[in-house]
Scaffold this motif. Sequence first.
Motif, short mmCIF file in Angstrom:
data_model
loop_
_atom_site.label_atom_id
_atom_site.label_comp_id
_atom_site.label_asym_id
_atom_site.label_seq_id
_atom_site.Cartn_x
_atom_site.Cartn_y
_atom_site.Cartn_z
N ASP A 1 0.32 -17.26 -1.08
CA ASP A 1 1.75 -17.27 -1.42
C ASP A 1 2.16 -15.97 -2.11
O ASP A 1 3.35 -15.67 -2.23
N LEU A 2 1.19 -15.19 -2.58
CA LEU A 2 1.44 -13.92 -3.26
C LEU A 2 2.46 -14.06 -4.38
O LEU A 2 3.35 -13.24 -4.56
N LEU A 3 2.34 -15.14 -5.15
CA LEU A 3 3.18 -15.32 -6.33
C LEU A 3 2.43 -14.73 -7.52
O LEU A 3 1.51 -15.32 -8.06
N THR A 4 2.84 -13.54 -7.92
CA THR A 4 2.12 -12.81 -8.94
C THR A 4 3.08 -11.90 -9.69
O THR A 4 4.22 -11.71 -9.28
N ALA A 5 2.62 -11.35 -10.80
CA ALA A 5 3.45 -10.42 -11.57
C ALA A 5 3.60 -9.10 -10.82
O ALA A 5 2.76 -8.75 -9.98
N ASN A 6 4.65 -8.34 -11.14
CA ASN A 6 4.93 -7.10 -10.41
C ASN A 6 3.77 -6.10 -10.50
O ASN A 6 3.46 -5.42 -9.53
N ASN A 7 3.15 -5.99 -11.68
CA ASN A 7 2.04 -5.03 -11.80
C ASN A 7 0.85 -5.47 -10.94
O ASN A 7 0.12 -4.63 -10.40
N GLU A 8 0.65 -6.80 -10.79
CA GLU A 8 -0.41 -7.29 -9.94
C GLU A 8 -0.08 -7.10 -8.46
O GLU A 8 -0.97 -6.99 -7.63
N LEU A 9 1.22 -7.04 -8.14
CA LEU A 9 1.64 -6.76 -6.77
C LEU A 9 1.19 -5.35 -6.36
O LEU A 9 0.71 -5.13 -5.25
N ASP A 10 1.34 -4.39 -7.27
CA ASP A 10 0.87 -3.02 -7.01
C ASP A 10 -0.64 -3.01 -6.77
O ASP A 10 -1.13 -2.32 -5.88
N GLU A 11 -1.37 -3.79 -7.56
CA GLU A 11 -2.82 -3.88 -7.39
C GLU A 11 -3.18 -4.48 -6.04
O GLU A 11 -4.16 -4.08 -5.41
N PHE A 12 -2.40 -5.45 -5.60
CA PHE A 12 -2.63 -6.07 -4.29
C PHE A 12 -2.54 -5.04 -3.18
O PHE A 12 -3.42 -4.96 -2.30
N PHE A 13 -1.51 -4.22 -3.20
CA PHE A 13 -1.34 -3.23 -2.13
C PHE A 13 -2.37 -2.11 -2.22
O PHE A 13 -2.77 -1.54 -1.20
N GLN A 14 -2.84 -1.80 -3.43
CA GLN A 14 -3.95 -0.85 -3.55
C GLN A 14 -5.21 -1.41 -2.90
O GLN A 14 -5.96 -0.69 -2.24
N ALA A 15 -5.44 -2.71 -3.08
CA ALA A 15 -6.60 -3.37 -2.46
C ALA A 15 -6.47 -3.38 -0.94
O ALA A 15 -7.45 -3.16 -0.22
N ILE A 16 -5.25 -3.62 -0.44
CA ILE A 16 -5.02 -3.59 1.00
C ILE A 16 -5.31 -2.20 1.55
O ILE A 16 -5.91 -2.05 2.62
N GLN A 17 -4.92 -1.17 0.80
CA GLN A 17 -5.21 0.20 1.22
C GLN A 17 -6.72 0.43 1.29
O GLN A 17 -7.19 1.20 2.14
N HIS A 18 -7.47 -0.20 0.41
CA HIS A 18 -8.93 -0.12 0.44
C HIS A 18 -9.45 -0.67 1.77
O HIS A 18 -10.31 -0.06 2.42
N LEU A 19 -8.92 -1.82 2.19
CA LEU A 19 -9.30 -2.39 3.48
C LEU A 19 -8.95 -1.45 4.63
O LEU A 19 -9.76 -1.23 5.54
N LYS A 20 -7.74 -0.90 4.58
CA LYS A 20 -7.30 -0.01 5.66
C LYS A 20 -8.15 1.26 5.70
O LYS A 20 -8.45 1.78 6.77
N HIS A 21 -8.53 1.75 4.52
CA HIS A 21 -9.37 2.95 4.44
C HIS A 21 -10.72 2.70 5.10
O HIS A 21 -11.33 3.63 5.66
N LYS A 22 -11.21 1.45 5.04
CA LYS A 22 -12.47 1.08 5.66
C LYS A 22 -12.30 0.77 7.16
O LYS A 22 -13.21 0.25 7.81
N LYS A 23 -11.13 1.07 7.70
CA LYS A 23 -10.82 0.93 9.13
C LYS A 23 -10.60 -0.53 9.58
O LYS A 23 -10.64 -0.83 10.77
N HIS A 24 -10.37 -1.43 8.62
CA HIS A 24 -10.08 -2.81 8.98
C HIS A 24 -8.59 -2.99 9.25
O HIS A 24 -7.75 -2.29 8.66
N GLU A 25 -8.26 -3.93 10.10
CA GLU A 25 -6.88 -4.30 10.36
C GLU A 25 -6.52 -5.50 9.48
O GLU A 25 -7.39 -6.32 9.16
N VAL A 26 -5.25 -5.61 9.11
CA VAL A 26 -4.82 -6.67 8.20
C VAL A 26 -3.64 -7.43 8.80
O VAL A 26 -2.67 -6.83 9.28
N LEU A 27 -3.75 -8.75 8.78
CA LEU A 27 -2.64 -9.63 9.15
C LEU A 27 -2.41 -10.56 7.96
O LEU A 27 -3.30 -11.32 7.58
N PHE A 28 -1.23 -10.47 7.35
CA PHE A 28 -0.96 -11.20 6.12
C PHE A 28 0.10 -12.27 6.35
O PHE A 28 1.20 -12.00 6.82
N PHE A 29 -0.28 -13.53 6.05
CA PHE A 29 0.66 -14.65 6.12
C PHE A 29 1.05 -15.02 4.69
O PHE A 29 0.20 -15.48 3.91
N GLN A 30 2.33 -14.83 4.36
CA GLN A 30 2.83 -15.21 3.04
C GLN A 30 3.47 -16.59 3.15
O GLN A 30 4.46 -16.77 3.86
#
Length: 301
Positions: A187-216
Amino acid sequence: MKISFEELPHLPNIDLLAKKLVEGFITGLHKSPFHGFSVEFAEHRLYNTGESTKHIDWKVFARTDKLFTKQYDEETNLRAYIMVDNSSSMYYPSENKGKIKYAVLAAACLSYLLQKQRDAVGLISFSDKIDLFTEVKSTQSHLRNLFTHFQHLLEQESSQKTTALADTIHTVAEKIHKRSLVIIFSDLLTANNELDEFFQAIQHLKHKKHEVLFFQINDQQTELDLGLEDRPYLIEDLESGNQMKLNPSDVKDWYKEKSEAYFKEIELKCQQYKIDLTKIDINENIEKALASFLIKRSKMR
């Protein structure tokens, strides 16, 4: 097919229900204008002009009047990890556990669809820690094990579990060593600062050449629109246990403004980082999730 979550406990086990939904979805695709897209999509792909005609399947051409080339195992096999957030907020609304039920049922359908097409699938369930991290396999026995895990997620009770979504994604990025599709249900119900951390983590996945499909996944009426009766409520945070007394009509306009801004920010960031986002209302048909997956899969060929 529309599922009533109030009736879900009385429906067949998750494996039977997932198979019924997927088979119905595939049948619907064959009857739709997108017939060519759905025909044996794991074994064929559309012919691209300029390619060798050596591998064109003329039998399929006779049925569909479209040119498809045969694919081989190295072309078709996909590795997919399905991540299911099972923190306490996912067990909302408490009367029917609608969010976790939608997430689990959609994940079960995708697992069946992946295995049916000879793709390998694994399951990761998590809250404030990773509860389950399976291997990725395409065998029938592995799929049966996944259905057992899905059934357990449906049956367990919420117990004030918080979400460590960003930390979990960082861990997953380090653990997966081959290029994979990572499908996230949260549901990605989180504080705004944790939202930034979420997208940093997604970038980590993308950097490792993985594809991401996110269902909110959310309950549009109550979580986004605050569509509650005009009377006093005792509102409880399912993850922290904190409580607050309020009348929804006193804060509805402010709440809608803030929630719309929050979800718009998520949408814009997903566009910025090229993340495939599907926003799900738990009252929508399960076919929306299946269609989003097929579109994502076709992009990865």
